[in-house]
Write a protein that holds these residues in place. Structure first.
Motif, PDB file in Angstrom:
ATOM      1  N   GLY A 168       0.815  -1.209   0.000  1.00  0.00           N
ATOM      2  CA  GLY A 168       0.000   0.000   0.000  1.00  0.00           C
ATOM      3  C   GLY A 168       0.847   1.257   0.000  1.00  0.00           C
ATOM      4  O   GLY A 168       0.494   2.257   0.603  1.00  0.00           O
ATOM      5  N   LEU A 169       1.995   1.184  -0.686  1.00  0.00           N
ATOM      6  CA  LEU A 169       2.917   2.312  -0.743  1.00  0.00           C
ATOM      7  C   LEU A 169       3.199   2.693  -2.189  1.00  0.00           C
ATOM      8  O   LEU A 169       3.224   1.834  -3.073  1.00  0.00           O
ATOM      9  N   ALA A 170       3.437   3.978  -2.405  1.00  0.00           N
ATOM     10  CA  ALA A 170       3.826   4.478  -3.717  1.00  0.00           C
ATOM     11  C   ALA A 170       5.158   5.196  -3.566  1.00  0.00           C
ATOM     12  O   ALA A 170       5.297   6.103  -2.740  1.00  0.00           O
ATOM     13  N   TYR A 171       6.133   4.762  -4.339  1.00  0.00           N
ATOM     14  CA  TYR A 171       7.478   5.328  -4.296  1.00  0.00           C
ATOM     15  C   TYR A 171       7.630   6.312  -5.451  1.00  0.00           C
ATOM     16  O   TYR A 171       7.308   5.984  -6.592  1.00  0.00           O
ATOM     17  N   PRO A 172       8.147   7.501  -5.177  1.00  0.00           N
ATOM     18  CA  PRO A 172       8.258   8.504  -6.239  1.00  0.00           C
ATOM     19  C   PRO A 172       9.366   8.175  -7.234  1.00  0.00           C
ATOM     20  O   PRO A 172      10.322   7.470  -6.915  1.00  0.00           O
ATOM     21  N   ILE A 173       9.196   8.722  -8.427  1.00  0.00           N
ATOM     22  CA  ILE A 173      10.255   8.680  -9.437  1.00  0.00           C
ATOM     23  C   ILE A 173      10.674  10.128  -9.624  1.00  0.00           C
ATOM     24  O   ILE A 173       9.877  10.964 -10.040  1.00  0.00           O
ATOM     25  N   ARG A 174      11.911  10.441  -9.273  1.00  0.00           N
ATOM     26  CA  ARG A 174      12.414  11.811  -9.357  1.00  0.00           C
ATOM     27  C   ARG A 174      13.528  11.880 -10.384  1.00  0.00           C
ATOM     28  O   ARG A 174      14.518  11.159 -10.277  1.00  0.00           O
ATOM     29  N   ASP A 175      13.353  12.756 -11.350  1.00  0.00           N
ATOM     30  CA  ASP A 175      14.334  12.915 -12.432  1.00  0.00           C
ATOM     31  C   ASP A 175      14.667  11.592 -13.090  1.00  0.00           C
ATOM     32  O   ASP A 175      15.808  11.321 -13.431  1.00  0.00           O
ATOM     33  N   GLY A 176      13.651  10.731 -13.231  1.00  0.00           N
ATOM     34  CA  GLY A 176      13.825   9.443 -13.893  1.00  0.00           C
ATOM     35  C   GLY A 176      14.398   8.345 -13.019  1.00  0.00           C
ATOM     36  O   GLY A 176      14.622   7.237 -13.483  1.00  0.00           O
ATOM     37  N   VAL A 177      14.618   8.639 -11.729  1.00  0.00           N
ATOM     38  CA  VAL A 177      15.222   7.666 -10.824  1.00  0.00           C
ATOM     39  C   VAL A 177      14.210   7.258  -9.752  1.00  0.00           C
ATOM     40  O   VAL A 177      13.712   8.120  -9.016  1.00  0.00           O
ATOM     41  N   PRO A 178      13.903   5.965  -9.632  1.00  0.00           N
ATOM     42  CA  PRO A 178      12.995   5.520  -8.574  1.00  0.00           C
ATOM     43  C   PRO A 178      13.638   5.722  -7.200  1.00  0.00           C
ATOM     44  O   PRO A 178      14.798   5.374  -6.995  1.00  0.00           O
ATOM     45  N   VAL A 179      12.892   6.292  -6.284  1.00  0.00           N
ATOM     46  CA  VAL A 179      13.364   6.498  -4.911  1.00  0.00           C
ATOM     47  C   VAL A 179      12.683   5.449  -4.041  1.00  0.00           C
ATOM     48  O   VAL A 179      11.554   5.631  -3.589  1.00  0.00           O
ATOM     49  N   LEU A 180      13.387   4.348  -3.810  1.00  0.00           N
ATOM     50  CA  LEU A 180      12.805   3.216  -3.093  1.00  0.00           C
ATOM     51  C   LEU A 180      13.188   3.253  -1.617  1.00  0.00           C
ATOM     52  O   LEU A 180      13.782   2.325  -1.074  1.00  0.00           O
ATOM     53  N   LEU A 181      12.830   4.352  -0.966  1.00  0.00           N
ATOM     54  CA  LEU A 181      13.076   4.534   0.456  1.00  0.00           C
ATOM     55  C   LEU A 181      11.736   4.656   1.171  1.00  0.00           C
ATOM     56  O   LEU A 181      10.852   5.393   0.724  1.00  0.00           O
TER      57      LEU A 181
END
Length: 60
Positions: free
Chosen positions: A39-52
């Protein structure tokens, strides 16, 4: 207007949620990788997935 992120299918196939180790799905409109199991959504910033965990937002 920002272009929708693109992630190579081969990369998307190996990315998993760090919390559950389950596959992620791309939500291109929201620029996020979503873990339905967690139930989590991880952002994609400048084309890079931020899996934190601290960068993720709750979805349901």
């Amino acid at each position: 207007m920002t272009a929708a992120p693109t992630i190579e299918p081969a990369l998307l196939a190996i990315l998993v949620c760090p919390a559950t180790r389950t596959p992620l799905r791309l939500d291109a409109e929201a620029c996020e990788l979503v873990s339905d199991a967690a139930g989590l959504a991880y952002p994609i910033r400048d084309g890079v997935p931020v899996l934190l965990a601290e960068a993720a937002r709750r979805v349901r």
